[in-house]
Design a protein around this motif. Structure first.
Motif, PDB file in Angstrom:
ATOM      1  N   ALA A   1     -19.075   6.482   7.557  1.00 53.47           N
ATOM      2  CA  ALA A   1     -19.276   7.744   8.272  1.00 53.47           C
ATOM      3  C   ALA A   1     -19.331   7.505   9.784  1.00 53.47           C
ATOM      4  CB  ALA A   1     -20.550   8.422   7.787  1.00 53.47           C
ATOM      5  N   ASP A   2     -20.017   6.444  10.209  1.00 55.79           N
ATOM      6  CA  ASP A   2     -20.106   6.117  11.633  1.00 55.79           C
ATOM      7  C   ASP A   2     -18.731   5.761  12.199  1.00 55.79           C
ATOM      8  OD1 ASP A   2     -22.809   6.514  11.509  1.00 55.79           O
ATOM      9  OD2 ASP A   2     -23.309   4.382  11.317  1.00 55.79           O
ATOM     10  N   PHE A   3     -17.938   5.006  11.423  1.00 54.20           N
ATOM     11  CA  PHE A   3     -16.603   4.599  11.877  1.00 54.20           C
ATOM     12  C   PHE A   3     -15.713   5.820  12.071  1.00 54.20           C
ATOM     13  CE2 PHE A   3     -12.200   3.374  11.156  1.00 54.20           C
ATOM     14  CZ  PHE A   3     -12.055   2.281  11.998  1.00 54.20           C
ATOM     15  N   ARG A   4     -15.736   6.710  11.100  1.00 51.47           N
ATOM     16  CA  ARG A   4     -14.892   7.908  11.196  1.00 51.47           C
ATOM     17  C   ARG A   4     -15.353   8.820  12.343  1.00 51.47           C
ATOM     18  NH1 ARG A   4     -11.303   8.990   7.113  1.00 51.47           N
ATOM     19  NH2 ARG A   4     -11.285   7.437   5.440  1.00 51.47           N
ATOM     20  N   HIS A   5     -16.668   8.867  12.557  1.00 50.67           N
ATOM     21  CA  HIS A   5     -17.186   9.661  13.673  1.00 50.67           C
ATOM     22  C   HIS A   5     -16.709   9.083  15.012  1.00 50.67           C
ATOM     23  CE1 HIS A   5     -19.931  12.126  16.015  1.00 50.67           C
ATOM     24  NE2 HIS A   5     -20.365  11.024  16.624  1.00 50.67           N
ATOM     25  N   ASP A   6     -16.748   7.742  15.121  1.00 53.28           N
ATOM     26  CA  ASP A   6     -16.282   7.090  16.344  1.00 53.28           C
ATOM     27  C   ASP A   6     -14.793   7.328  16.556  1.00 53.28           C
ATOM     28  OD1 ASP A   6     -18.813   6.159  16.769  1.00 53.28           O
ATOM     29  OD2 ASP A   6     -18.422   4.134  15.986  1.00 53.28           O
ATOM     30  N   MET A   7     -14.014   7.226  15.468  1.00 52.70           N
ATOM     31  CA  MET A   7     -12.575   7.454  15.566  1.00 52.70           C
ATOM     32  C   MET A   7     -12.281   8.888  16.013  1.00 52.70           C
ATOM     33  SD  MET A   7     -10.822   4.692  14.889  1.00 52.70           S
ATOM     34  CE  MET A   7      -9.211   5.330  14.442  1.00 52.70           C
ATOM     35  N   LYS A   8     -13.038   9.834  15.458  1.00 49.64           N
ATOM     36  CA  LYS A   8     -12.846  11.231  15.829  1.00 49.64           C
ATOM     37  C   LYS A   8     -13.207  11.457  17.293  1.00 49.64           C
ATOM     38  CE  LYS A   8     -14.171  15.918  14.504  1.00 49.64           C
ATOM     39  NZ  LYS A   8     -15.011  16.753  13.579  1.00 49.64           N
TER      40      LYS A   8
ATOM     41  N   ARG B   1       0.812  -1.217   0.000  1.00 46.56           N
ATOM     42  CA  ARG B   1       0.000   0.000   0.000  1.00 46.56           C
ATOM     43  C   ARG B   1       0.845   1.268   0.000  1.00 46.56           C
ATOM     44  NH1 ARG B   1      -3.368  -3.088  -1.493  1.00 46.56           N
ATOM     45  NH2 ARG B   1      -5.147  -3.875  -0.294  1.00 46.56           N
ATOM     46  N   GLN B   2       2.105   1.169   0.376  1.00 45.41           N
ATOM     47  CA  GLN B   2       3.009   2.329   0.509  1.00 45.41           C
ATOM     48  C   GLN B   2       2.446   3.350   1.509  1.00 45.41           C
ATOM     49  OE1 GLN B   2       4.211   3.981  -3.291  1.00 45.41           O
ATOM     50  NE2 GLN B   2       5.526   2.248  -3.740  1.00 45.41           N
ATOM     51  N   LEU B   3       1.941   2.819   2.612  1.00 39.81           N
ATOM     52  CA  LEU B   3       1.413   3.649   3.691  1.00 39.81           C
ATOM     53  C   LEU B   3       1.987   3.174   5.016  1.00 39.81           C
ATOM     54  CD1 LEU B   3      -2.394   3.766   2.715  1.00 39.81           C
ATOM     55  CD2 LEU B   3      -0.716   5.601   2.387  1.00 39.81           C
ATOM     56  N   GLU B   4       2.002   4.067   5.997  1.00 37.57           N
ATOM     57  CA  GLU B   4       2.430   3.697   7.342  1.00 37.57           C
ATOM     58  C   GLU B   4       1.319   2.909   8.047  1.00 37.57           C
ATOM     59  OE1 GLU B   4       5.417   4.191   8.567  1.00 37.57           O
ATOM     60  OE2 GLU B   4       6.090   5.230   6.741  1.00 37.57           O
ATOM     61  N   GLU B   5       1.703   2.116   9.037  1.00 40.73           N
ATOM     62  CA  GLU B   5       0.721   1.333   9.786  1.00 40.73           C
ATOM     63  C   GLU B   5      -0.323   2.212  10.460  1.00 40.73           C
ATOM     64  OE1 GLU B   5       2.133  -1.584  12.513  1.00 40.73           O
ATOM     65  OE2 GLU B   5       3.785  -2.218  11.207  1.00 40.73           O
ATOM     66  N   SER B   6       0.084   3.429  10.826  1.00 42.96           N
ATOM     67  CA  SER B   6      -0.810   4.318  11.559  1.00 42.96           C
ATOM     68  C   SER B   6      -1.798   5.063  10.671  1.00 42.96           C
ATOM     69  CB  SER B   6       0.021   5.343  12.345  1.00 42.96           C
ATOM     70  OG  SER B   6       0.875   6.072  11.462  1.00 42.96           O
ATOM     71  N   ASP B   7      -1.619   4.980   9.359  1.00 46.05           N
ATOM     72  CA  ASP B   7      -2.531   5.678   8.453  1.00 46.05           C
ATOM     73  C   ASP B   7      -3.961   5.147   8.647  1.00 46.05           C
ATOM     74  OD1 ASP B   7      -4.017   5.920   5.687  1.00 46.05           O
ATOM     75  OD2 ASP B   7      -2.373   7.366   5.608  1.00 46.05           O
ATOM     76  N   ILE B   8      -4.933   6.070   8.607  1.00 45.57           N
ATOM     77  CA  ILE B   8      -6.314   5.690   8.879  1.00 45.57           C
ATOM     78  C   ILE B   8      -6.809   4.634   7.894  1.00 45.57           C
ATOM     79  CG2 ILE B   8      -7.204   7.588   7.477  1.00 45.57           C
ATOM     80  CD1 ILE B   8      -8.809   6.082  10.642  1.00 45.57           C
ATOM     81  N   TYR B   9      -6.341   4.695   6.656  1.00 46.65           N
ATOM     82  CA  TYR B   9      -6.748   3.694   5.664  1.00 46.65           C
ATOM     83  C   TYR B   9      -6.257   2.314   6.080  1.00 46.65           C
ATOM     84  CZ  TYR B   9      -7.465   1.328   1.190  1.00 46.65           C
ATOM     85  OH  TYR B   9      -7.878   0.451   0.215  1.00 46.65           O
ATOM     86  N   MET B  10      -5.004   2.237   6.543  1.00 44.94           N
ATOM     87  CA  MET B  10      -4.439   0.965   6.985  1.00 44.94           C
ATOM     88  C   MET B  10      -5.163   0.454   8.222  1.00 44.94           C
ATOM     89  SD  MET B  10      -1.941  -0.037   4.981  1.00 44.94           S
ATOM     90  CE  MET B  10      -0.947  -1.085   6.030  1.00 44.94           C
ATOM     91  N   VAL B  11      -5.458   1.356   9.143  1.00 46.08           N
ATOM     92  CA  VAL B  11      -6.164   0.963  10.369  1.00 46.08           C
ATOM     93  C   VAL B  11      -7.525   0.351  10.012  1.00 46.08           C
ATOM     94  CG1 VAL B  11      -7.242   1.813  12.481  1.00 46.08           C
ATOM     95  CG2 VAL B  11      -4.994   2.679  11.795  1.00 46.08           C
ATOM     96  N   GLU B  12      -8.235   1.000   9.089  1.00 50.56           N
ATOM     97  CA  GLU B  12      -9.549   0.500   8.683  1.00 50.56           C
ATOM     98  C   GLU B  12      -9.438  -0.841   7.964  1.00 50.56           C
ATOM     99  OE1 GLU B  12     -11.080   3.593   6.261  1.00 50.56           O
ATOM    100  OE2 GLU B  12     -11.662   4.880   7.928  1.00 50.56           O
ATOM    101  N   GLU B  13      -8.449  -0.971   7.085  1.00 52.82           N
ATOM    102  CA  GLU B  13      -8.311  -2.220   6.326  1.00 52.82           C
ATOM    103  C   GLU B  13      -7.973  -3.387   7.244  1.00 52.82           C
ATOM    104  OE1 GLU B  13      -6.373  -3.983   2.227  1.00 52.82           O
ATOM    105  OE2 GLU B  13      -5.577  -2.118   3.035  1.00 52.82           O
ATOM    106  N   VAL B  14      -7.026  -3.171   8.150  1.00 51.80           N
ATOM    107  CA  VAL B  14      -6.644  -4.241   9.078  1.00 51.80           C
ATOM    108  C   VAL B  14      -7.804  -4.580  10.005  1.00 51.80           C
ATOM    109  CG1 VAL B  14      -5.091  -4.863  10.973  1.00 51.80           C
ATOM    110  CG2 VAL B  14      -4.189  -3.683   8.962  1.00 51.80           C
ATOM    111  N   ALA B  15      -8.547  -3.548  10.450  1.00 50.19           N
ATOM    112  CA  ALA B  15      -9.706  -3.795  11.308  1.00 50.19           C
ATOM    113  C   ALA B  15     -10.749  -4.640  10.579  1.00 50.19           C
ATOM    114  CB  ALA B  15     -10.316  -2.467  11.758  1.00 50.19           C
ATOM    115  N   ALA B  16     -10.960  -4.363   9.294  1.00 48.89           N
ATOM    116  CA  ALA B  16     -11.932  -5.137   8.516  1.00 48.89           C
ATOM    117  C   ALA B  16     -11.473  -6.577   8.342  1.00 48.89           C
ATOM    118  CB  ALA B  16     -12.135  -4.484   7.148  1.00 48.89           C
TER     119      ALA B  16
END
Length: 535
Positions: A512-519, A238-253
């Motif tokens: 939208a709910d996931f991002r709201h919870d993360m925020k 993915r060429q992203l850091e582990e902490s990137d929100i996209y990576m966090v969401e993908e690993v969580a899924a």
């Protein structure tokens, strides 16, 4: 929308669509290139005068020659059937990467054996080589779509799995034209027919070298509990850091999907068998995947791939023109595969392609069959085609242009998306083996069908293509843009023809709910930190 526009299930960093993901898919697709080539070249190579003279075809009856030809073709497909089934234990225990290494090795061994066949050794070594190359083909045809789909971001998953089909058609294009080249420019000798057989070693060698370098599927590594290696591979791809929100969401899924599978299916070699046998929904989905390949083969494409000289001769094409007409068939397929890959599969979607291909393909086959029925080119042979013959050839190429971006590659994309991670390898083995089963039946009896049915063969394929339209309309939902971990929900929504649209809206709400919870969590952590500092 542009040709390369993507429809995303969630906001995706541009870094995700990087060169690495395309390179990994391209390397894996060298395997489909070897499949396409070996499927395409054989039908014409065994009709070369040099090949027929080498093995004494000129002294045999027509029925005996047809039987040997069908054996050479069908032994390869029988090997592919068993190779597809064996992929499940190989993929389960060794992973996707090493499955590709094994597939390329076995195929290369089989191709080498075929080069050892001659009038002295007989056809036995040829049959053995064809079976071995079939085993490698079955494994590759199974594991490549799985590997690519597990790496791909949802928005370009169809495009990347489409590289598998592009490799298949590129190999087929070379396979169709190489016989024309050797027939025109290489003297009729042992060397003439050996060259097409030897070319098989090129794509299999490229796959072997590339498979030693590629990264293992992160999803398979997560499934095996190898999280450190999985995260390392995923961040590299993915060429992203582990902490990137996209990576966090993908690993969580991925984790959520595996937890659900562990609680419903279980983890282990035999658990998927038990789950499939006891879960009607999965059995139904397996039925859908297997039937897609039945309808694919019912279109007649593999009869044309393996026995193109027979097909063109039945329409009235003279023997001297069969070579280049077959070559044009390969060109049309390759061009339309590019269009399918770059635009149709991810923009128009899988379901619409199946519907368009079924009804248009049926019409073309009815027209071709009607022409042969009326004119009977077998009873009135000619070196040139009349107006009706030219029209029949036009409809044949129209059928090719429509079929290629619809039923040729789309079933592979759909089957790579239909199943949960913990049963995907088993389900893919079953559906791929099913493809080779129907493929075997078509290849084994095509010449006999033409000998007894003649123009009726085209009516047979036309009727089955018409039936395929209703199958796709009422039973196949659109899978475009749906994350692999959410496919279960797609089959819970009715009616089928609205399922994708409804689920995409639900996923946007979930996002939208996931991002709201993360925020909210982030703000809570900041407040707690501030209170701690004040204290």
């Amino acid at each position: 929308m542009g040709v390369l526009t993507v429809v995303e299930d969630r906001p995706t960093p541009s870094a995700v669509y990087n060169w690495r993901i395309y390179l990994l898919a391209a390397i894996a697709s060298c395997g489909s290139c070897m499949i396409g080539y070996t499927s395409a070249f054989i039908g014409t190579t065994i009709t070369l005068d040099s090949f027929e003279s080498e093995f004494g075809f000129d002294t045999m009856s027509t029925e005996h020659v047809d039987l040997i030809s069908e054996n050479i073709v069908s032994f390869f497909i029988a090997g592919a059937f068993f190779g597809a089934l064996l992929t499940y234990p190989i993929g389960h225990f060794l992973g996707r990467k090493w499955s590709l290494v094994i597939a390329s090795s076995v195929f290369t061994l089989g191709a080498g054996l075929q080069l050892g066949a001659n009038s002295k050794t007989g056809l036995g070594i040829m049959y053995a080589g064809r079976v071995l190359s079939g085993l490698g083909t079955g494994t590759a045809s199974n594991i490549i779509p799985i590997y690519i789909s597990e790496l791909a971001p949802p928005a370009i998953r169809g495009r990347l799995v489409g590289l598998y089909e592009l490799g298949w058609q590129t190999g087929g294009l070379v396979g169709f034209w190489i016989n024309y080249g050797v027939e025109k420019h290489v003297p009729s000798s042992n060397k003439q027919w050996l060259i097409p057989f030897a070319v098989q070693l090129i794509p299999s060698g490229l796959l072997f070298v590339g498979a030693l370098w590629i990264k293992e599927s992160p999803r398979w590594l997560f499934l095996k509990g190898r999280r450190s290696q999985a995260m390392k591979n995923l961040t590299w791809i993915r060429q992203l850091e582990e902490s990137d929100i996209y990576m966090v969401e993908e690993v969580a899924a991925i984790d959520q999907a595996h937890e659900e599978q562990a609680s419903t299916v279980g983890v282990g070699f035999w658990k998927p068998f038990q789950s499939v046998a006891t879960r009607p929904r999965i059995l139904y989905r397996l039925f859908l995947g297997c039937m897609l390949f039945l309808w694919q083969n019912a279109s007649g494409i593999n009869a044309i791939n393996y026995y193109s000289p027979t097909i063109f001769t039945s329409i009235g094409v003279s023997k001297s023109a069969v070579g280049w007409t077959t070559g044009i068939f390969g060109v049309v397929k390759t061009i339309m595969t590019f269009i399918w890959l770059l635009y149709l599969v991810d923009q128009l979607g899988r379901r619409k392609l199946l519907l368009i291909g079924a009804i248009t393909g049926s019409i073309c086959m009815w027209v071709i069959g009607a022409y042969i029925c009326v004119v009977r080119p077998d009873e009135h042979p000619s070196e040139t085609l009349n107006g009706g013959g030219i029209a029949a050839i036009f409809f044949f190429y129209l059928w090719t242009a429509v079929y290629t971006p619809t039923w040729n590659g789309t079933p592979w994309v759909i089957n790579s998306e239909l199943f949960d991670p913990n049963i995907r390898a088993l389900a893919q083995a079953a559906t791929t083996a099913n493809n080779w089963l129907w493929n075997f039946l078509i290849s084994r009896f095509t010449k006999q069908m033409f000998a007894t049915m003649f123009y009726g063969v085209y009516f047979f394929f036309a009727a089955l293509s018409f039936c395929a339209f209703f199958y796709a309309f009422f039973l196949i939902p659109e899978t475009k843009g749906i994350p692999l971990e959410k496919i279960d929900r797609l089959f819970e929504i009715k009616p089928v023809w609205k399922a994708n649209e409804i689920l995409m809206e639900q996923l946007k709400e979930d996002e939208a709910d996931f991002r709201h919870d993360m925020k909210s969590r982030s703000e809570e952590i900041e407040r707690t930190s501030e209170l701690s500092d004040d204290a």
